[in-house]
Every structure is written in structure tokens, then in C-alpha cells.
Design an enzyme around this catalytic site. Sequence first.
Site, PDB file in Angstrom:
ATOM      1  N   HIS A  74       0.840  -1.204   0.000  1.00 29.24           N
ATOM      2  CA  HIS A  74       0.000   0.000   0.000  1.00 29.24           C
ATOM      3  C   HIS A  74       0.873   1.251   0.000  1.00 29.24           C
ATOM      4  O   HIS A  74       1.966   1.246   0.573  1.00 29.24           O
ATOM      5  CB  HIS A  74      -0.877  -0.016   1.254  1.00 29.24           C
ATOM      6  CG  HIS A  74      -1.927   1.046   1.295  1.00 29.24           C
ATOM      7  ND1 HIS A  74      -1.807   2.167   2.082  1.00 29.24           N
ATOM      8  CD2 HIS A  74      -3.110   1.153   0.650  1.00 29.24           C
ATOM      9  CE1 HIS A  74      -2.883   2.918   1.937  1.00 29.24           C
ATOM     10  NE2 HIS A  74      -3.690   2.333   1.070  1.00 29.24           N
ATOM     11  N   SER A  81      -9.245 -14.190  -1.969  1.00 33.78           N
ATOM     12  CA  SER A  81      -9.432 -12.752  -2.145  1.00 33.78           C
ATOM     13  C   SER A  81     -10.737 -12.488  -2.876  1.00 33.78           C
ATOM     14  O   SER A  81     -11.138 -13.240  -3.759  1.00 33.78           O
ATOM     15  CB  SER A  81      -8.258 -12.179  -2.936  1.00 33.78           C
ATOM     16  OG  SER A  81      -8.621 -10.927  -3.484  1.00 33.78           O
TER      17      SER A  81
END
Length: 373
Positions: free
Chosen positions: A126, A327
Site C-alpha cells: 500500500h 481474495s
Amino acid sequence: MSNFTFKPLSKKQEEDLDNLYTMLQEEAPKFLGYPCSCEFDYSPLYRFLQYPVNNVGDPFDSNHYHLNSHPFEQEVVNSFIRFTNGNTEDIWGYVTNGGTEGNLYGAYLARELFPNGMVYYSSASHYSIPKILRIAATQSIMVKSQINGEIDYTDLYDMINVHRDVPPIIFANIGTTMTGAIDDITRIKQILSDLMIHEYYIHADAALSGMIIPFLKNPPAFGFDSGIDSLAISGHKMVGSPIPCGIALAKQDHVTRITRMIEYVGSRDTTITGSRNGVTPLFMWYAIQTKGMDGFRKMIAHSFKMADYAIEEFRKIDINAWRNENSITVVFPKQKKRYMEKWQMAVENDIAHIITMPHVTKEQIDLMIDDLR
Ligand SMILES: *Cc1c(COP(=O)(O)O)cnc(C)c1O
């Protein structure tokens, strides 16, 4: 609750507020591109917004500031310790402003433990990670990532090997932002053991997936039982909250190292910010109590079903969509800019994604695919 009378809003100001409200109402049904759940109703808690609730200080300490929700925050922390296979005796935590603060906390603890440590994170991490490392002034190396977003273990091995004179601090991704890829903690630990490195620190950035994995039948290694030192999860992602929030968890020993006593609030200073949100712990508590393990399991099963449905539908119109195991982030090649904006879709390089959070329905996916067609 006021001793004073103030002027009412002007007509124009009222209209501005109404327009904002209408905009939110119109945009919410197209909300597919970011991992924030809309699946919540905290209206029974609105009465708590009348008070300056502030969770300043350590959630487990007594405190001079009585308008707090610490007992509820404690319960939230303990729930998350359970979700992440920790033990309330050795793991401590608090409710943060979001995943970023939890990552900053991990960096802070790691740097205090190993002031000369070298941080390794991946190119799929991130954007908050490189920023945090600048704030914490740590030396760091960006490791390559594989096409699916998982860290490149060979590159990680090589980089650690080159810098084996200083303790490694590894920022593992438990669900990358763009593709939901999960770095294999077991494999990372194997690399450290192959290199005969015994002093190290592992932080897990589990912003979204930290609240998905605990509800899977065959969860990958990610929690405190797999040997991590700290972990960050966002509260406004899978739990769902109108106000950003999150959770930071860490081994008690690391926290003790940074603790200072603050006379002014009569509490140990263990958190990053001073004043802390006292309402978001109530939201998280309420979500955990009312949804329960079963509720989250159901919502997450629905999310996986919708992710697979979206992949099928994309493929029907010759768009090669895919997702990582465990996911709910559906990845596909970037489409026209106007389309991506309309559907609030995040884009990075040549890929885009939708994230089938619990509020996403078949109808929404159909609308999105129809529009693309
Ligand atoms: C969203 C996200 C973050 C940041 O979390 P915030 O709650 O937005 O601060 C960090 N890491 C990953 C992998 C994320 O997906």
C-alpha cells in the site's frame, strides 16, 4: 444540549447539505471499486454522538477523562486478538483511525526494537508503507512482487542476504490493495531460518483480508500463531463504518518498550494519537455483537460468490478477469477512463479491480457489465 442559541443555516446552506446527501444516495449503488462495506446500520448508536466521547490514552488503563468507551474498545481488541489467533495475555491493541495508523504503529514498534533494522516491503505494498517509512526514518528496500501481487521470495531472500548484518523488519501484505495477494508468512519465516537469521520483526498489513481470512474454512497463515509481531486491520473495510477506523495489534513486549506514563491524562501513553475516536469502537463492537462469527461468515461467503460471478460475467464479454485465492478482489484490464470514473474503480498501471464487498449484488454486477458491453 446547549446553553446557547445559534443562528439557523441559510436556505442556500440547507440546499448544499441536501445536495451532498442526494449525491451520496446516487453514488452508493455504484460503489464497487473500493473495499468499504456499506452493510451496516448503526442508528441505535446515534445517541452517543451527543457527547464528546474520547478514548484518549491506553484502552486498558483507568483514565482521568471519563467520557470514554474504553470497556467496549477492550472487547473489540479482544475479539480481534481472537480473530488473529493471538492470546490476550501477550497481545495488546487499540482502535485506530484506520489501516494506515496500524501500519505506522508497526513501523514505530519495529524501529524502537531494531533502530538499525532494514525494512523490506514489496512493490505491491500500500502507498502508506513507503510514506510511513519516511516518517519513521528507517532504512528500507522495496522488494519485487510477482504478477499476482505476492512478494517475490527469491528477491526477498537475496536482499536480506545482502544486508544480513542488520535485523530485517518485514512488512508482509496480507491482501494487497490492488490484487488481494497474500504474502506467505510461513515461506518468509523459512527464508529467515535458511539464512540463519534469528533477530527479525514481521508486521502484517491485513487492512482488508485480516477480516476475511478468520472466516475461511482453510485459512492461510497470517496471525499471531504464524509468528508475526504486529498487525493492522481497517475497520471501515470489512467490518463497515461511516467513520474510518481500524485496529492495531502487537506483542505486549514491544508495546512496553515504547510506553511512557502521562500524568495529564493519568494513563500510559501507548497509542500514536492522543485524543482517539470513542464512537468508532462502539460501531465495531456493535458489528461484532450483532453480526457475530456466523454473520461475517455468511457475508464473506456471499462476497466470494459475487467475485466468482463477476469473473464469469467479465469473461462472457471477453474481458479476462481473475482473482487471487482467498481474495474478493476481482482484477481485470483497465477500461475506458469514463467508465472507470463512473463506477469509481481504482486503476494502477494497466489493471483495475472491483471488490465484491458484502453490499455488492448480482444486479449491480449485471448493471456494471451491461454498461461495459
Ligand atoms: C486500505 C489499505 C491500507 C490503508 O488503510 P486505511 O484504513 O485506508 O488507512 C493499508 N494497506 C492495505 C493493503 C490496504 O488495502
